[in-house]
Write a protein that holds these residues in place. Structure first.
Motif, PDB file in Angstrom:
ATOM      1  N   TYR A 140       0.807  -1.201   0.000  1.00  9.07           N
ATOM      2  CA  TYR A 140       0.000   0.000   0.000  1.00  9.07           C
ATOM      3  C   TYR A 140       0.852   1.267   0.000  1.00  9.07           C
ATOM      4  N   HIS A 141       2.120   1.173   0.405  1.00  8.40           N
ATOM      5  CA  HIS A 141       2.987   2.340   0.335  1.00  8.40           C
ATOM      6  C   HIS A 141       3.168   2.780  -1.123  1.00  8.40           C
ATOM      7  N   PHE A 142       3.280   1.791  -2.018  1.00  8.55           N
ATOM      8  CA  PHE A 142       3.450   2.091  -3.435  1.00  8.55           C
ATOM      9  C   PHE A 142       2.144   2.607  -4.043  1.00  8.55           C
ATOM     10  N   SER A 143       1.040   1.915  -3.751  1.00 13.38           N
ATOM     11  CA  SER A 143      -0.243   2.338  -4.319  1.00 13.38           C
ATOM     12  C   SER A 143      -0.665   3.696  -3.773  1.00 13.38           C
ATOM     13  N   ASN A 144      -0.389   3.956  -2.484  1.00 13.27           N
ATOM     14  CA  ASN A 144      -0.738   5.255  -1.901  1.00 13.27           C
ATOM     15  C   ASN A 144       0.001   6.389  -2.598  1.00 13.27           C
ATOM     16  N   GLU A 145       1.280   6.152  -2.885  1.00 13.28           N
ATOM     17  CA  GLU A 145       2.078   7.205  -3.509  1.00 13.28           C
ATOM     18  C   GLU A 145       1.633   7.446  -4.949  1.00 13.28           C
ATOM     19  N   CYS A 146       1.322   6.374  -5.646  1.00 16.47           N
ATOM     20  CA  CYS A 146       0.824   6.518  -7.018  1.00 16.47           C
ATOM     21  C   CYS A 146      -0.508   7.256  -7.030  1.00 16.47           C
ATOM     22  N   ASN A 147      -1.379   6.911  -6.091  1.00 22.05           N
ATOM     23  CA  ASN A 147      -2.686   7.545  -6.045  1.00 22.05           C
ATOM     24  C   ASN A 147      -2.611   8.982  -5.558  1.00 22.05           C
ATOM     25  N   ALA A 158      -6.889   5.768  -8.787  1.00 21.79           N
ATOM     26  CA  ALA A 158      -6.963   4.874  -9.942  1.00 21.79           C
ATOM     27  C   ALA A 158      -8.262   4.066  -9.959  1.00 21.79           C
ATOM     28  N   LYS A 159      -8.699   3.614  -8.779  1.00 20.99           N
ATOM     29  CA  LYS A 159      -9.930   2.816  -8.701  1.00 20.99           C
ATOM     30  C   LYS A 159     -11.120   3.618  -9.195  1.00 20.99           C
ATOM     31  N   LYS A 160     -11.224   4.855  -8.747  1.00 20.39           N
ATOM     32  CA  LYS A 160     -12.345   5.704  -9.146  1.00 20.39           C
ATOM     33  C   LYS A 160     -12.272   6.011 -10.638  1.00 20.39           C
ATOM     34  N   PHE A 161     -11.054   6.192 -11.159  1.00 18.63           N
ATOM     35  CA  PHE A 161     -10.891   6.475 -12.585  1.00 18.63           C
ATOM     36  C   PHE A 161     -11.371   5.290 -13.414  1.00 18.63           C
ATOM     37  N   ARG A 162     -11.037   4.069 -12.975  1.00 14.53           N
ATOM     38  CA  ARG A 162     -11.496   2.873 -13.694  1.00 14.53           C
ATOM     39  C   ARG A 162     -13.019   2.810 -13.709  1.00 14.53           C
ATOM     40  N   GLU A 163     -13.627   3.079 -12.555  1.00 11.30           N
ATOM     41  CA  GLU A 163     -15.082   3.016 -12.447  1.00 11.30           C
ATOM     42  C   GLU A 163     -15.743   4.088 -13.308  1.00 11.30           C
ATOM     43  N   LYS A 169     -11.084  -4.053 -14.774  1.00 11.44           N
ATOM     44  CA  LYS A 169      -9.948  -4.316 -13.891  1.00 11.44           C
ATOM     45  C   LYS A 169      -8.621  -4.240 -14.642  1.00 11.44           C
ATOM     46  N   VAL A 170      -8.467  -3.265 -15.515  1.00  9.87           N
ATOM     47  CA  VAL A 170      -7.197  -3.107 -16.217  1.00  9.87           C
ATOM     48  C   VAL A 170      -6.085  -2.864 -15.205  1.00  9.87           C
ATOM     49  N   SER A 171      -4.898  -3.400 -15.485  1.00  8.83           N
ATOM     50  CA  SER A 171      -3.793  -3.321 -14.524  1.00  8.83           C
ATOM     51  C   SER A 171      -3.254  -1.913 -14.368  1.00  8.83           C
ATOM     52  N   SER A 172      -3.330  -1.103 -15.407  1.00 11.77           N
ATOM     53  CA  SER A 172      -2.819   0.266 -15.343  1.00 11.77           C
ATOM     54  C   SER A 172      -3.778   1.202 -16.064  1.00 11.77           C
ATOM     55  N   ILE A 173      -3.974   2.387 -15.496  1.00 14.17           N
ATOM     56  CA  ILE A 173      -4.866   3.367 -16.129  1.00 14.17           C
ATOM     57  C   ILE A 173      -4.107   4.280 -17.086  1.00 14.17           C
ATOM     58  N   ARG A 174      -2.786   4.239 -17.061  1.00 18.04           N
ATOM     59  CA  ARG A 174      -2.009   5.207 -17.843  1.00 18.04           C
ATOM     60  C   ARG A 174      -2.263   5.143 -19.347  1.00 18.04           C
TER      61      ARG A 174
END
Length: 209
Positions: A140-147, A158-163, A169-174
Protein backbone atom coordinates in the motif's frame (compact mmCIF):
# COMPACT_ATOMS: atom_id res chain seq x y z
CA UNK A 1 0.65 -5.92 -29.74
CA UNK A 2 -2.63 -4.47 -28.48
CA UNK A 3 -3.05 -0.77 -29.31
CA UNK A 4 -2.72 1.59 -26.36
CA UNK A 5 -5.06 4.31 -27.39
CA UNK A 6 -7.45 5.06 -30.24
CA UNK A 7 -8.93 8.33 -31.47
CA UNK A 8 -12.47 7.22 -32.31
CA UNK A 9 -13.04 9.96 -34.91
CA UNK A 10 -9.88 9.62 -36.99
CA UNK A 11 -8.77 6.14 -35.92
CA UNK A 12 -5.15 7.00 -35.06
CA UNK A 13 -3.79 4.35 -32.73
CA UNK A 14 -0.43 2.96 -31.55
CA UNK A 15 1.37 -0.15 -32.70
CA UNK A 16 4.77 -1.13 -31.28
CA UNK A 17 5.47 2.44 -30.21
CA UNK A 18 4.49 4.02 -33.55
CA UNK A 19 1.29 5.95 -34.40
CA UNK A 20 -0.67 4.28 -37.21
CA UNK A 21 -4.05 4.50 -38.91
CA UNK A 22 -6.00 1.87 -40.82
CA UNK A 23 -6.55 2.26 -44.54
CA UNK A 24 -10.15 1.28 -43.87
CA UNK A 25 -10.62 4.17 -41.43
CA UNK A 26 -9.04 6.61 -43.88
CA UNK A 27 -11.46 5.44 -46.57
CA UNK A 28 -14.35 6.05 -44.18
CA UNK A 29 -13.21 9.53 -43.11
CA UNK A 30 -12.47 10.71 -46.65
CA UNK A 31 -15.64 9.07 -48.00
CA UNK A 32 -13.83 6.79 -50.44
CA UNK A 33 -14.18 3.13 -51.36
CA UNK A 34 -11.71 0.97 -49.48
CA UNK A 35 -10.85 -1.07 -52.56
CA UNK A 36 -9.85 2.18 -54.30
CA UNK A 37 -7.68 3.12 -51.33
CA UNK A 38 -6.00 -0.30 -51.49
CA UNK A 39 -5.34 0.18 -55.19
CA UNK A 40 -3.80 3.60 -54.53
CA UNK A 41 -1.57 2.08 -51.86
CA UNK A 42 -0.42 -0.64 -54.25
CA UNK A 43 0.48 2.06 -56.79
CA UNK A 44 2.47 3.87 -54.12
CA UNK A 45 4.21 0.59 -53.31
CA UNK A 46 5.35 0.22 -56.91
CA UNK A 47 6.75 3.75 -56.98
CA UNK A 48 8.50 3.42 -53.60
CA UNK A 49 10.16 0.16 -54.54
CA UNK A 50 11.65 1.91 -57.57
CA UNK A 51 13.16 4.90 -55.77
CA UNK A 52 13.90 3.22 -52.40
CA UNK A 53 13.80 6.56 -50.55
CA UNK A 54 11.19 5.46 -48.01
CA UNK A 55 10.90 1.91 -46.70
CA UNK A 56 7.62 0.48 -47.94
CA UNK A 57 7.13 -2.21 -45.30
CA UNK A 58 7.84 0.21 -42.42
CA UNK A 59 5.16 2.69 -43.46
CA UNK A 60 2.48 0.41 -44.94
CA UNK A 61 2.00 -2.54 -42.59
CA UNK A 62 -0.08 -5.33 -44.08
CA UNK A 63 -2.98 -6.39 -41.89
CA UNK A 64 -6.53 -7.76 -42.16
CA UNK A 65 -9.97 -7.49 -40.59
CA UNK A 66 -13.10 -9.60 -40.26
CA UNK A 67 -16.51 -8.41 -41.45
CA UNK A 68 -19.82 -9.21 -39.76
CA UNK A 69 -19.90 -12.60 -41.54
CA UNK A 70 -16.39 -13.51 -40.34
CA UNK A 71 -14.92 -13.04 -43.80
CA UNK A 72 -11.31 -11.88 -43.85
CA UNK A 73 -10.27 -8.84 -45.92
CA UNK A 74 -6.93 -7.03 -46.35
CA UNK A 75 -6.11 -3.58 -45.02
CA UNK A 76 -2.98 -1.55 -44.27
CA UNK A 77 -1.85 0.18 -41.10
CA UNK A 78 -0.11 3.37 -42.18
CA UNK A 79 2.42 5.45 -40.32
CA UNK A 80 2.36 9.24 -40.53
CA UNK A 81 4.64 9.10 -43.57
CA UNK A 82 2.54 6.41 -45.19
CA UNK A 83 -0.65 8.36 -44.63
CA UNK A 84 0.96 11.52 -46.00
CA UNK A 85 1.99 9.76 -49.20
CA UNK A 86 -1.54 8.41 -49.67
CA UNK A 87 -3.31 11.65 -48.79
CA UNK A 88 -1.24 13.66 -51.29
CA UNK A 89 -3.70 12.49 -53.91
CA UNK A 90 -6.78 13.69 -52.01
CA UNK A 91 -7.94 17.09 -53.27
CA UNK A 92 -10.56 19.65 -52.29
CA UNK A 93 -11.26 21.86 -49.27
CA UNK A 94 -12.90 19.08 -47.26
CA UNK A 95 -9.99 16.72 -47.92
CA UNK A 96 -7.53 19.42 -46.83
CA UNK A 97 -9.42 19.87 -43.57
CA UNK A 98 -9.14 16.17 -42.79
CA UNK A 99 -5.47 16.00 -43.83
CA UNK A 100 -4.63 18.79 -41.38
CA UNK A 101 -6.66 17.06 -38.66
CA UNK A 102 -4.76 13.80 -39.25
CA UNK A 103 -1.35 15.47 -39.12
CA UNK A 104 -2.33 17.10 -35.81
CA UNK A 105 -3.60 13.78 -34.44
CA UNK A 106 -0.43 11.93 -35.47
CA UNK A 107 1.67 14.59 -33.70
CA UNK A 108 -0.47 14.29 -30.57
CA UNK A 109 -0.12 10.51 -30.57
CA UNK A 110 3.65 10.75 -30.97
CA UNK A 111 3.83 13.04 -27.92
CA UNK A 112 1.52 10.72 -25.97
CA UNK A 113 3.75 7.71 -26.68
CA UNK A 114 6.89 9.62 -25.67
CA UNK A 115 5.34 10.84 -22.42
CA UNK A 116 4.07 7.37 -21.52
CA UNK A 117 7.49 5.85 -22.18
CA UNK A 118 9.20 8.51 -20.05
CA UNK A 119 6.82 7.90 -17.14
CA UNK A 120 7.48 4.16 -17.31
CA UNK A 121 11.24 4.65 -17.43
CA UNK A 122 11.20 6.77 -14.28
CA UNK A 123 8.96 4.40 -12.33
CA UNK A 124 11.85 2.20 -11.01
CA UNK A 125 13.52 5.33 -9.55
CA UNK A 126 10.20 6.34 -8.01
CA UNK A 127 9.83 2.88 -6.48
CA UNK A 128 13.37 2.98 -5.10
CA UNK A 129 12.63 6.29 -3.34
CA UNK A 130 9.65 4.69 -1.58
CA UNK A 131 11.86 1.82 -0.44
CA UNK A 132 14.35 4.27 1.05
CA UNK A 133 11.64 5.99 3.09
CA UNK A 134 10.10 2.79 4.54
CA UNK A 135 12.33 0.21 6.20
CA UNK A 136 9.81 -2.52 5.36
CA UNK A 137 7.64 -1.11 2.57
CA UNK A 138 4.19 -2.62 2.17
CA UNK A 139 2.26 -2.85 -1.09
CA UNK A 140 0.00 0.00 0.00
CA UNK A 141 2.99 2.34 0.34
CA UNK A 142 3.45 2.09 -3.44
CA UNK A 143 -0.24 2.34 -4.32
CA UNK A 144 -0.74 5.26 -1.90
CA UNK A 145 2.08 7.20 -3.51
CA UNK A 146 0.82 6.52 -7.02
CA UNK A 147 -2.69 7.54 -6.05
CA UNK A 148 -1.36 10.71 -4.42
CA UNK A 149 -0.19 11.79 -7.86
CA UNK A 150 -3.37 10.50 -9.51
CA UNK A 151 -5.51 12.59 -7.18
CA UNK A 152 -3.49 15.72 -7.90
CA UNK A 153 -3.62 15.25 -11.68
CA UNK A 154 -6.96 13.48 -12.19
CA UNK A 155 -8.90 14.54 -9.12
CA UNK A 156 -9.43 10.87 -8.21
CA UNK A 157 -7.51 7.69 -7.46
CA UNK A 158 -6.96 4.87 -9.94
CA UNK A 159 -9.93 2.82 -8.70
CA UNK A 160 -12.34 5.70 -9.15
CA UNK A 161 -10.89 6.47 -12.58
CA UNK A 162 -11.50 2.87 -13.69
CA UNK A 163 -15.08 3.02 -12.45
CA UNK A 164 -15.78 6.41 -13.99
CA UNK A 165 -14.45 5.38 -17.39
CA UNK A 166 -15.76 1.81 -17.41
CA UNK A 167 -12.29 0.25 -17.64
CA UNK A 168 -13.01 -2.81 -15.55
CA UNK A 169 -9.95 -4.32 -13.89
CA UNK A 170 -7.20 -3.11 -16.22
CA UNK A 171 -3.79 -3.32 -14.52
CA UNK A 172 -2.82 0.27 -15.34
CA UNK A 173 -4.87 3.37 -16.13
CA UNK A 174 -2.01 5.21 -17.84
CA UNK A 175 -2.76 3.94 -21.36
CA UNK A 176 -6.17 5.59 -21.02
CA UNK A 177 -4.93 9.05 -20.02
CA UNK A 178 -4.45 12.03 -22.29
CA UNK A 179 -1.01 13.25 -23.32
CA UNK A 180 -1.41 16.22 -20.99
CA UNK A 181 -2.28 13.99 -18.04
CA UNK A 182 0.65 11.69 -18.72
CA UNK A 183 2.98 14.68 -18.94
CA UNK A 184 1.70 16.05 -15.62
CA UNK A 185 2.12 12.67 -13.93
CA UNK A 186 5.64 12.45 -15.34
CA UNK A 187 6.54 15.85 -13.87
CA UNK A 188 4.97 15.19 -10.48
CA UNK A 189 6.58 11.77 -10.30
CA UNK A 190 9.99 13.38 -10.66
CA UNK A 191 9.10 15.98 -8.02
CA UNK A 192 7.77 13.37 -5.61
CA UNK A 193 11.02 11.38 -5.76
CA UNK A 194 12.73 14.29 -4.02
CA UNK A 195 9.81 15.07 -1.71
CA UNK A 196 9.65 11.49 -0.45
CA UNK A 197 13.10 11.89 1.05
CA UNK A 198 12.64 15.48 2.24
CA UNK A 199 9.04 15.44 3.53
CA UNK A 200 7.72 12.15 4.99
CA UNK A 201 4.26 13.57 5.79
CA UNK A 202 1.77 12.41 3.12
CA UNK A 203 -0.65 15.35 3.43
CA UNK A 204 2.15 17.90 3.22
CA UNK A 205 3.56 16.25 0.08
CA UNK A 206 0.11 16.35 -1.50
CA UNK A 207 -0.17 20.08 -0.76
CA UNK A 208 3.32 20.75 -2.16
CA UNK A 209 2.61 18.76 -5.32
Amino acid sequence: MKPLKVDVTLGVTELNGIPVVSSRKVAEVFNKRHDNILRNIENIKGDLLKIEEIKWEQNFIQSSYMDSRNRCYPEYLMTKDGFTLLAMGFTGAEAMKFKIAYIKKFNEMEQYIKSLAAARMEFPEFTQAIKQVHEEPKHYHFSNECNLINRVVLGMDAKKFRETNGLGKVSSIRPYLTAEQISSIEQLQRADIGLLLAEPDYSKRKMLL
